[in-house]
Design an enzyme around this catalytic site. Structure first.
Site, PDB file in Angstrom:
ATOM      1  N   SER A   1      -9.294  -3.258   4.807  1.00 32.45           N
ATOM      2  CA  SER A   1      -8.715  -1.958   4.444  1.00 32.45           C
ATOM      3  C   SER A   1      -7.904  -1.295   5.562  1.00 32.45           C
ATOM      4  O   SER A   1      -7.167  -0.348   5.284  1.00 32.45           O
ATOM      5  CB  SER A   1      -9.807  -0.995   4.010  1.00 32.45           C
ATOM      6  OG  SER A   1      -9.995  -1.106   2.625  1.00 32.45           O
TER       7      SER A   1
ATOM      8  N   LYS B   1      -4.339  -1.021   4.933  1.00 33.63           N
ATOM      9  CA  LYS B   1      -3.789   0.017   4.052  1.00 33.63           C
ATOM     10  C   LYS B   1      -3.021   1.071   4.848  1.00 33.63           C
ATOM     11  O   LYS B   1      -2.097   1.704   4.342  1.00 33.63           O
ATOM     12  CB  LYS B   1      -4.915   0.677   3.250  1.00 33.63           C
ATOM     13  CG  LYS B   1      -5.585  -0.257   2.256  1.00 33.63           C
ATOM     14  CD  LYS B   1      -6.852   0.359   1.681  1.00 33.63           C
ATOM     15  CE  LYS B   1      -7.541  -0.606   0.728  1.00 33.63           C
ATOM     16  NZ  LYS B   1      -8.909  -0.202   0.394  1.00 33.63           N
TER      17      LYS B   1
ATOM     18  N   TYR C   1      -1.392  -7.799  -1.606  1.00 29.40           N
ATOM     19  CA  TYR C   1      -2.557  -6.995  -1.187  1.00 29.40           C
ATOM     20  C   TYR C   1      -3.631  -7.899  -0.547  1.00 29.40           C
ATOM     21  O   TYR C   1      -4.118  -7.621   0.546  1.00 29.40           O
ATOM     22  CB  TYR C   1      -3.119  -6.235  -2.399  1.00 29.40           C
ATOM     23  CG  TYR C   1      -4.407  -5.505  -2.094  1.00 29.40           C
ATOM     24  CD1 TYR C   1      -4.409  -4.341  -1.318  1.00 29.40           C
ATOM     25  CD2 TYR C   1      -5.634  -5.999  -2.530  1.00 29.40           C
ATOM     26  CE1 TYR C   1      -5.591  -3.686  -1.010  1.00 29.40           C
ATOM     27  CE2 TYR C   1      -6.822  -5.351  -2.230  1.00 29.40           C
ATOM     28  CZ  TYR C   1      -6.796  -4.198  -1.471  1.00 29.40           C
ATOM     29  OH  TYR C   1      -7.973  -3.560  -1.156  1.00 29.40           O
TER      30      TYR C   1
ATOM     31  N   TYR D   1     -13.931   5.607   3.523  1.00 31.12           N
ATOM     32  CA  TYR D   1     -14.384   5.613   2.127  1.00 31.12           C
ATOM     33  C   TYR D   1     -15.222   6.868   1.869  1.00 31.12           C
ATOM     34  O   TYR D   1     -14.921   7.938   2.392  1.00 31.12           O
ATOM     35  CB  TYR D   1     -15.196   4.349   1.794  1.00 31.12           C
ATOM     36  CG  TYR D   1     -14.724   3.064   2.424  1.00 31.12           C
ATOM     37  CD1 TYR D   1     -13.485   2.532   2.096  1.00 31.12           C
ATOM     38  CD2 TYR D   1     -15.501   2.377   3.338  1.00 31.12           C
ATOM     39  CE1 TYR D   1     -13.066   1.332   2.646  1.00 31.12           C
ATOM     40  CE2 TYR D   1     -15.074   1.178   3.899  1.00 31.12           C
ATOM     41  CZ  TYR D   1     -13.864   0.667   3.545  1.00 31.12           C
ATOM     42  OH  TYR D   1     -13.452  -0.508   4.088  1.00 31.12           O
TER      43      TYR D   1
ATOM     44  N   VAL E   1     -13.878  -3.820   5.435  1.00 29.80           N
ATOM     45  CA  VAL E   1     -15.120  -4.564   5.179  1.00 29.80           C
ATOM     46  C   VAL E   1     -15.236  -5.857   5.997  1.00 29.80           C
ATOM     47  O   VAL E   1     -16.270  -6.507   5.973  1.00 29.80           O
ATOM     48  CB  VAL E   1     -15.330  -4.863   3.674  1.00 29.80           C
ATOM     49  CG1 VAL E   1     -15.544  -3.598   2.872  1.00 29.80           C
ATOM     50  CG2 VAL E   1     -14.193  -5.692   3.105  1.00 29.80           C
TER      51      VAL E   1
HETATM   52  N1  GLU Z   1      -9.894  -6.661   0.471  1.00 26.80           N
HETATM   53  C1  GLU Z   1     -10.967  -5.727   0.304  1.00 26.80           C
HETATM   54  C2  GLU Z   1     -11.110  -5.356  -1.169  1.00 26.80           C
HETATM   55  O1  GLU Z   1     -10.167  -5.062  -1.801  1.00 26.80           O
HETATM   56  C3  GLU Z   1     -10.734  -4.519   1.157  1.00 26.80           C
HETATM   57  C4  GLU Z   1     -11.864  -3.539   1.036  1.00 26.80           C
HETATM   58  C5  GLU Z   1     -12.114  -2.757   2.279  1.00 26.80           C
HETATM   59  O2  GLU Z   1     -11.965  -3.171   3.410  1.00 26.80           O
HETATM   60  O3  GLU Z   1     -12.532  -1.614   2.034  1.00 26.80           O
HETATM   61  O4  GLU Z   1     -12.173  -5.325  -1.698  1.00 26.80           O
END
Ligand code: GLU
Length: 305
Positions: A61, A64, A189, A241, A259
Site C-alpha cells: 500500500s 498508493k 495495481y 488504514y 501489508v
Molecule cells: N496489495 C495489497 C492488497 O490489495 C495491498 C494492501 C495493503 O498493503 O494494505 O490487498
C-alpha cells in the site's frame, strides 16, 4: 543516532513477536516474521540504519502514495479529488461496504484499495505495463535508487488470488465510479504493490516528502511542495488504514504502511523515518515497526500531530 535506532529496535522486537505475517497473498506468507529494521534520512541526505537492513519487502500500500503523486502530476488535483474523496474511513483497507451504502459511490480516499484502483484508472498511459513503469520510475526518484524493481513472484501471487480487489473494481464500474479495462488497471495495481524496497529506500522516500518534494540525497526536485504537502496530509489522516487514529496518538507523524511490513513516515522539515517488519497486527500494520516509531518519535521530538 545509530545508538538510538539500535535501542528502539531492541524494544520493538518484543512487539514484533506479537504479530503475524500476511498470508492472504500466498507469496507474502514466506516473509521472515522476525525481521526488523529501521532507518532515518535527514534533510542533508544523511542516512542512518539499524537491524536487518538488507531485508527487502514489497511496498504494497505504500505504492498508493506514489501513484497518487503521479496522478496529481499528470491529471491535476481537481480531477483526482473529484474521482476519490479525502476523508478517513474506519473500515478495513479492502472494504466494499461503504461504497455501496452511500451515494456518491466513490472511494472515500485514495489510500484504501478502492481509491488507489480509481486513481490508477485516471493515469494517461497506454496499458498496464506503461502505467506500472511510470509508478516505478517515480518510486526510484523518490528513493534515489535506480535499481529498484518489483518482486515478480509476489505480483503474480496477488494477481492469481485477488478476488477482493476484483470485486471492488467491478463494483466500482457497475456504479459508474471506474472506467476502462478493469483487468488491465488491476494488473498495474498488483504490479505496483510488488515493488521491492529496503528500509533505506523507504526512509529516503519519507525524507523527500518531508523536504517539500526535493530528494535530499539526489538534490532533485521530484514533487512540487503542494503535492508533498497533500500526500503528508492524507497520510496523517488515513495512512495506516483503520489504525490511523491510534498511530496519530502513539506516533504523531504522517506515515503510510503496507501489508508487506513496511512503514514510510515523514516528519516535515526534519526527517524521513522508515521501518521494515513483516509481522502485522489485525489491521495490517507492522507491530514492531509501530513500536519502534513510537519510541523514536518521542526521543527525537518528531511529533507534529
Ligand atoms: N496489495 C495489497 C492488497 O490489495 C495491498 C494492501 C495493503 O498493503 O494494505 O490487498
Amino acid at each position: 543516532m545509530k545508538d538510538k535506532l539500535e535501542s528502539a529496535l531492541a524494544k520493538g522486537r518484543k512487539a514484533a513477536a506479537t504479530g503475524k505475517v500476511a498470508d492472504y497473498i500466498p507469496e507474502l506468507g514466506k516473509a521472515d516474521p522476525n525481521a526488523l529494521a529501521v532507518a532515518c534520512c535527514d534533510m542533508d541526505g544523511q542516512i542512518t540504519a539499524a537491524g536487518d537492513t538488507e531485508t527487502t519487502i514489497t511496498i504494497q500500500s505504500i505504492s498508493k502514495v506514489v501513484s497518487l503523486a503521479l496522478s496529481m502530476i499528470d491529471c491535476g488535483e481537481k480531477k483526482v479529488f473529484s474521482a476519490v474523496g479525502v476523508d478517513p474511513t474506519a473500515d478495513p483497507f479492502n472494504s466494499i461496504m461503504r461504497l455501496e451504502m452511500r451515494a456518491p459511490h466513490r472511494p472515500q480516499n485514495p489510500l484504501i484499495n478502492a481509491g488507489a484502483i480509481v486513481v490508477l484508472s485516471l493515469l494517461p498511459y497506454r496499458d498496464s505495463l506503461s502505467r506500472y513503469e511510470a509508478v516505478l520510475d517515480l518510486t526510484k526518484k523518490l528513493c534515489s535508487n535506480h535499481s529498484i524493481s518489483s518482486n515478480e513472484a509476489v505480483y503474480l501471487s496477488e494477481k492469481a488470488t485477488s478476488d477482493r480487489n476484483r470485486s471492488l473494481a467491478y463494483f466500482l464500474r457497475s456504479v459508474g465510479s471506474l472506467e476502462g479495462d478493469i483487468e488491465d488497471i488491476l494488473d498495474s495495481y498488483f504490479h505496483q504493490c510488488a515493488i521491492a524496497c529496503t528500509v533505506r529506500d523507504l526512509a529516503v522516500m519519507g525524507a523527500t516528502l518531508a523536504n517539500s518534494g526535493v530528494n535530499p540525497v539526489s538534490g532533485e526536485r521530484v514533487l512540487s511542495p503542494r503535492i508533498a504537502l497533500t500526500l503528508r496530509a492524507l497520510m496523517a489522516i488515513c495512512g495506516l488504514y483503520d489504525g490511523s487514529g491510534e498511530f496519530a496518538l502513539r506516533v504523531g507523524i504522517p506515515a503510510k504502511s503496507g501489508v508487506g511490513g513496511g512503514i514510510m513516515a515523514s516528519a516535515p522539515g526534519n526527517m524521513g523515518l522508515a521501518t521494515v517488519g513483516p509481522s502485522l497486527d489485525p489491521k495490517g500494520n507492522s507491530t514492531g515497526g509501530v513500536r519502534v516509531m513510537e519510541i523514536l518519535s518521542d526521543q527525537l521530538g518528531l511529533r507534529v500531530l
